[in-house]
Motif scaffolding. Structure first.
Motif, PDB file in Angstrom:
ATOM      1  N   LYS B  80     -74.864   1.217  25.463  1.00 26.17           N
ATOM      2  CA  LYS B  80     -73.757   1.484  24.550  1.00 26.17           C
ATOM      3  C   LYS B  80     -72.774   2.453  25.215  1.00 26.17           C
ATOM      4  O   LYS B  80     -71.561   2.296  25.110  1.00 26.17           O
ATOM      5  CB  LYS B  80     -74.329   2.083  23.262  1.00 26.17           C
ATOM      6  N   LEU B  83     -70.795   0.610  27.756  1.00 21.68           N
ATOM      7  CA  LEU B  83     -69.864  -0.351  27.178  1.00 21.68           C
ATOM      8  C   LEU B  83     -68.664   0.348  26.549  1.00 21.68           C
ATOM      9  O   LEU B  83     -67.532  -0.117  26.669  1.00 21.68           O
ATOM     10  CB  LEU B  83     -70.575  -1.173  26.096  1.00 21.68           C
ATOM     11  N   ARG B  84     -68.912   1.468  25.863  1.00 17.56           N
ATOM     12  CA  ARG B  84     -67.874   2.058  25.040  1.00 17.56           C
ATOM     13  C   ARG B  84     -67.487   3.454  25.476  1.00 17.56           C
ATOM     14  O   ARG B  84     -66.562   4.033  24.905  1.00 17.56           O
ATOM     15  CB  ARG B  84     -68.339   2.100  23.578  1.00 17.56           C
ATOM     16  N   GLY B  85     -68.212   4.046  26.413  1.00 16.86           N
ATOM     17  CA  GLY B  85     -67.910   5.411  26.809  1.00 16.86           C
ATOM     18  C   GLY B  85     -68.349   6.437  25.778  1.00 16.86           C
ATOM     19  O   GLY B  85     -67.977   7.590  25.839  1.00 16.86           O
ATOM     20  N   ASP B  86     -69.175   5.983  24.821  1.00 15.40           N
ATOM     21  CA  ASP B  86     -69.611   6.848  23.735  1.00 15.40           C
ATOM     22  C   ASP B  86     -70.856   6.214  23.132  1.00 15.40           C
ATOM     23  O   ASP B  86     -71.003   5.005  23.177  1.00 15.40           O
ATOM     24  CB  ASP B  86     -68.506   6.942  22.669  1.00 15.40           C
ATOM     25  N   GLU B  89     -69.984   6.255  17.586  1.00 17.78           N
ATOM     26  CA  GLU B  89     -68.540   6.348  17.396  1.00 17.78           C
ATOM     27  C   GLU B  89     -68.232   6.793  15.973  1.00 17.78           C
ATOM     28  O   GLU B  89     -68.914   6.463  15.052  1.00 17.78           O
ATOM     29  CB  GLU B  89     -67.925   4.988  17.669  1.00 17.78           C
TER      30      GLU B  89
ATOM     31  N   LYS C  94     -74.471  -7.392  28.660  1.00 19.28           N
ATOM     32  CA  LYS C  94     -73.130  -7.071  28.179  1.00 19.28           C
ATOM     33  C   LYS C  94     -72.522  -5.921  29.000  1.00 19.28           C
ATOM     34  O   LYS C  94     -71.359  -5.985  29.404  1.00 19.28           O
ATOM     35  CB  LYS C  94     -73.204  -6.668  26.702  1.00 19.28           C
ATOM     36  N   ALA C  95     -73.346  -4.877  29.229  1.00 20.93           N
ATOM     37  CA  ALA C  95     -72.848  -3.736  30.006  1.00 20.93           C
ATOM     38  C   ALA C  95     -72.458  -4.176  31.411  1.00 20.93           C
ATOM     39  O   ALA C  95     -71.436  -3.747  31.948  1.00 20.93           O
ATOM     40  CB  ALA C  95     -73.919  -2.645  30.060  1.00 20.93           C
ATOM     41  N   HIS C  98     -69.221  -6.148  31.324  1.00 20.86           N
ATOM     42  CA  HIS C  98     -68.106  -5.240  31.056  1.00 20.86           C
ATOM     43  C   HIS C  98     -67.742  -4.441  32.306  1.00 20.86           C
ATOM     44  O   HIS C  98     -66.580  -4.311  32.670  1.00 20.86           O
ATOM     45  CB  HIS C  98     -68.499  -4.307  29.910  1.00 20.86           C
ATOM     46  N   THR C 117     -67.507  -9.623  24.432  1.00 20.98           N
ATOM     47  CA  THR C 117     -67.392  -8.397  25.213  1.00 20.98           C
ATOM     48  C   THR C 117     -65.948  -8.131  25.622  1.00 20.98           C
ATOM     49  O   THR C 117     -65.534  -6.989  25.775  1.00 20.98           O
ATOM     50  CB  THR C 117     -68.269  -8.505  26.471  1.00 20.98           C
ATOM     51  N   GLU C 123     -64.289  -6.324  18.672  1.00 16.82           N
ATOM     52  CA  GLU C 123     -64.862  -4.994  18.512  1.00 16.82           C
ATOM     53  C   GLU C 123     -64.276  -4.286  17.303  1.00 16.82           C
ATOM     54  O   GLU C 123     -64.952  -3.515  16.640  1.00 16.82           O
ATOM     55  CB  GLU C 123     -64.602  -4.157  19.774  1.00 16.82           C
TER      56      GLU C 123
END
Lengths: 163, 89, 143
Positions: B80, B83-86, B89, C94-95, C98, C117, C123
């Motif tokens: 996570k 993927l999101r930098g966090d 959230e 997924k990571a 990405h 993704t 999202e």
């Protein structure tokens, strides 16, 4: 009355089963504690479970479970063979797209998990509208046949189960 | 017979752990390292269960269960984060 | 009679231990040997899960044969690993997609929408919105 007490009968059943497994044996005390938790937890967490997944064909669930268990064993032997006896450069790895017929989230999740656990495939992503799965295959010569196997062997039964 | 099998089992899971460590050190990308950590956790669970058989005790069971759970949560949190930098959230 | 039964049980436990640790070894070996990350993902998700499963069932049988009581809590770990292995594999894939910005190399979805993704809408939007038919989602009111 009964539906108010047990908003999610399947969830209650799973909680009782897990508690009995944790206590390592169906003693009366652990069964009672499990029943209490199975009664209280779904009621307390009710706002998080707005809908109840429907299982239409309980017999197909058992059939599906046995098929998946058998396929996991086959998958392991296959992957072990590929790792040990094939030169890594000769593996024909590629992405395959599996279009989905079902729209039920539970069915899609189960299908994605099954694909990951069975022969030579890992599900990687879902399309943004939830109608196709991106699957990576370790060694495949005929992508169309792989997609046909996934749809005929797993998705057909999941559609029967979840509708 | 079980003793001999246990010795071989300990040895091969130990070698497997070594392979994971190598990948953890080598791994060109961060995702490789997370994958190696995830496999390392599974290896640790197997080692603990083998130790339970060797000592004929079920006392290590909870440790194995907790390590398996922590490993899963850790892997998902790492992914996570990438993927999101966090994480939350 | 009891002796031969114990012998069969012992052989079964030993066999399961050997089988399980063999698969653990193969899974980690694949992790080390295969050249690309997507290929490496295959080895631990499958081989390692069955390896742990074999060892856990061996432990179950071992306690059944030595104490005579069925020890079922090993099933919990097996079940947990079987349920979580696909989820962590999916997150790792997924990571990886990405981070390596793999979108141009992926096959087309065959749909107007892209892969989740890389789709900025996917999202932001409620993930259930596209999947559930509208109007059926009845959020449970407090009684």
């Amino acid at each position: 009355m009964l539906a108010r007490l047990f908003p999610h009968p399947l969830l209650s059943l799973v909680i009782v089963a897990v508690w009995v497994l944790l206590a390592n044996g169906p003693a009366a005390s652990s069964l009672a504690m499990g029943l209490l938790l199975g009664l209280v937890l779904p009621l307390l967490t009710r706002p998080f479970w707005p809908e109840r997944p429907r299982v239409r064909a309980p017999l197909t669930v058992i059939e599906y479970g046995l098929i998946v268990l058998f396929d996991i064993c086959v998958a392991n032997l296959q992957v072990a063979y590929l790792i040990l006896f094939r030169r890594p450069e000769s593996l024909r790895s590629r992405f395959v797209v599996v279009p989905l017929d079902t729209r039920v989230p539970e069915a899609i999740v189960t299908l994605a998990g099954t694909i990951t656990m069975t022969p030579g495939t890992v599900s990687c992503d879902v399309s943004a509208d939830g109608r196709a799965l991106l699957v990576h295959a370790l060694d495949v010569d005929d992508p169309d046949r792989l997609v046909a196997t996934i749809k005929g062997r797993y998705e057909r039964r999941l559609v029967e189960i979840f509708g | 017979m079980i003793q001999a099998a246990l010795v071989i089992g300990f040895a091969s899971v130990g070698v497997a752990t070594l392979f994971c460590l190598l990948r953890l050190v080598k791994g060109p990308d961060a995702v490789d390292r997370v994958l190696a950590l995830d496999t390392l956790v599974t290896n640790a669970v197997a080692l603990i269960m083998l130790l339970g058989i060797a000592q004929a005790t079920a006392i290590h069971f909870e440790a194995a269960l907790l390590i398996a759970m922590m490993g899963f949560v850790g892997t998902v949190a790492f992914c996570k984060f990438m993927l999101r930098g966090d994480v939350i959230e | 009679m009891n002796g031969s039964l114990a012998l069969i049980g012992e052989a079964l436990v030993a066999l399961l231990i050997l089988l399980g640790s063999f698969f653990m070894l193969v899974g980690s070996f694949g992790l080390l040997r295969l050249p690309t990350l997507m290929q490496r993902l295959h080895a631990p998700t499958k081989a390692t899960t069955l390896g742990v499963g074999g060892i856990l069932i061996a432990s179950m049988l071992y306690f059944l044969f030595t104490t005579g009581r069925l020890s079922i809590h090993e099933l919990l770990i097996t079940l947990f690993l079987f349920l979580t292995a696909p989820v962590s594999a999916y997150m790792l894939a997924k990571a990886h997609l990405h981070r390596s910005r793999a979108e141009p190399t992926l096959p087309n979805t065959g749909r107007p929408a892209g892969w989740a993704t890389f789709d900025p809408q996917a999202e932001a939007a409620d993930p259930e919105e596209g999947l559930r038919p509208q109007g059926t989602s009845s959020h449970a009111r407090q009684p």
